[in-house]
Design an enzyme around this catalytic site. Structure first.
Site, PDB file in Angstrom:
ATOM      1  CG  ASP A   1      23.477 -10.025   4.820  1.00  0.00           C
ATOM      2  OD1 ASP A   1      23.991 -10.769   3.976  1.00  0.00           O
ATOM      3  OD2 ASP A   1      23.022  -8.890   4.559  1.00  0.00           O
TER       4      ASP A   1
ATOM      5  CG  ASP B   1      26.809  -6.120   0.293  1.00  0.00           C
ATOM      6  OD1 ASP B   1      27.552  -7.105   0.122  1.00  0.00           O
ATOM      7  OD2 ASP B   1      27.163  -4.951   0.110  1.00  0.00           O
TER       8      ASP B   1
ATOM      9  CE  LYS C   1      24.403 -15.036   2.854  1.00  0.00           C
ATOM     10  NZ  LYS C   1      23.899 -13.649   3.070  1.00  0.00           N
TER      11      LYS C   1
ATOM     12  CG  ASP D   1      19.790  -7.174   3.529  1.00  0.00           C
ATOM     13  OD1 ASP D   1      19.588  -6.705   2.389  1.00  0.00           O
ATOM     14  OD2 ASP D   1      20.656  -8.041   3.767  1.00  0.00           O
TER      15      ASP D   1
ATOM     16  CG  ASP E   1      20.474 -12.335   4.772  1.00  0.00           C
ATOM     17  OD1 ASP E   1      21.455 -12.883   4.217  1.00  0.00           O
ATOM     18  OD2 ASP E   1      20.231 -11.124   4.663  1.00  0.00           O
TER      19      ASP E   1
END
Ligand SMILES: O=C(O)COP(=O)(O)O
Ligand SMILES: [Mg+2]
EC number: 3.1.3.18
Length: 243
Positions: free
Chosen positions: A10, A12, A165, A188, A192
């Site tokens: 990931d 950010d 994702k 994070d 995710d």
């Protein structure tokens, strides 16, 4: 640990210096480059608009695929862009933008999006982010059954339910002939988990959402990008990579 052939990260909160900044951890960038130099396919997996993710990948100097719009778009290189859904959350987004305009505003990236749309929480309401997110999630998922709502810690995302994702990462693994046991995923936010759960070694950075830390196999001792450096060091040692 088996030989890792694909590593998905990931952006950010994972490749950045912490979870409230978009500043890249440059040592983490160096580690990504080293991973790729040693033959590992490095995939960036983000809710950012695709041009942002592809631009980042290009200027970091990575050659692997890139996932944008929370999995709705995949960039394979050259002119090859693949959509993993034919739906758009635009109508739901415009509705929420009007109804919740006191609390949220549209991300500037929305003019470069086709499927997944992002809402940012106004500064003065950031302390109530989870309350605002939950209210929007309940409103949207009731009124628009084909749309799901997630919160990355950076923005609230309205995404067509038939993509994510994880769906995008599985498509990339298939295309590259990579088996699940040859992969690692690092993130994070609980958003995710969708892609991390499709990988063999499931990693949360130290400052990740508690729900993600609970589900992960490995929680790094260091936060965000510093945790990425830590886990890449383990992969390189395990794969006996040196270059
Ligand atoms: O755009 C966001 O909301 C955060 O992006 P990310 O998916 O790379 O963490
Ligand atoms: Mg993130």
């Amino acid at each position: 640990m088996l030989m890792i052939r694909l590593a998905a990260f990931d952006i950010d909160g994972t490749l950045t210096i912490n979870r409230s900044s978009s500043i890249l951890c440059l040592e983490a960038v160096e580690a990504l480059r080293k991973l790729e130099r040693n033959g590992v396919i490095v995939v960036l997996v983000s809710s950012n608009a695709l041009p942002v993710v592809v631009g980042l990948k290009k200027y970091i100097g990575l050659s692997g695929p890139a996932i944008g719009e929370t999995g709705a778009l995949i960039y394979y290189g050259g002119e090859e862009i693949v959509a993993t859904t034919k739906y758009s959350a635009k109508q739901a987004y415009l509705d929420v933008l009007e109804k919740y305009k006191e609390y949220v505003y549209g991300s500037w990236q929305n003019m470069f999006r086709l499927h997944d749309y992002a809402l940012r929480i106004r500064k003065q309401y950031l302390s109530r982010d989870n309350e605002i997110y939950s209210s929007i999630k309940e409103y949207v998922e009731n009124k628009y059954p084909h749309i799901k709502v997630g919160y990355s810690g950076y923005a609230i995302h309205l995404t067509p339910k038939d993509t994510g994702k994880g769906k995008a990462l599985k498509q990339i693994m298939e295309k590259h002939g990579i088996k699940q046991e040859e992969t690692i995923g690092v993130g994070d936010s609980i958003m995710d988990w969708e892609f991390i759960k499709e990988t063999k070694i499931k990693v949360a950075v130290a400052n990740a959402d508690p729900e993600l830390r609970k589900k992960a196999d490995i929680v790094t001792t260091k936060p965000s990008g510093y945790g990425v450096i830590e886990i890449i060091g383990k992969i390189l040692a395990n794969n006996k990579f040196t270059r």
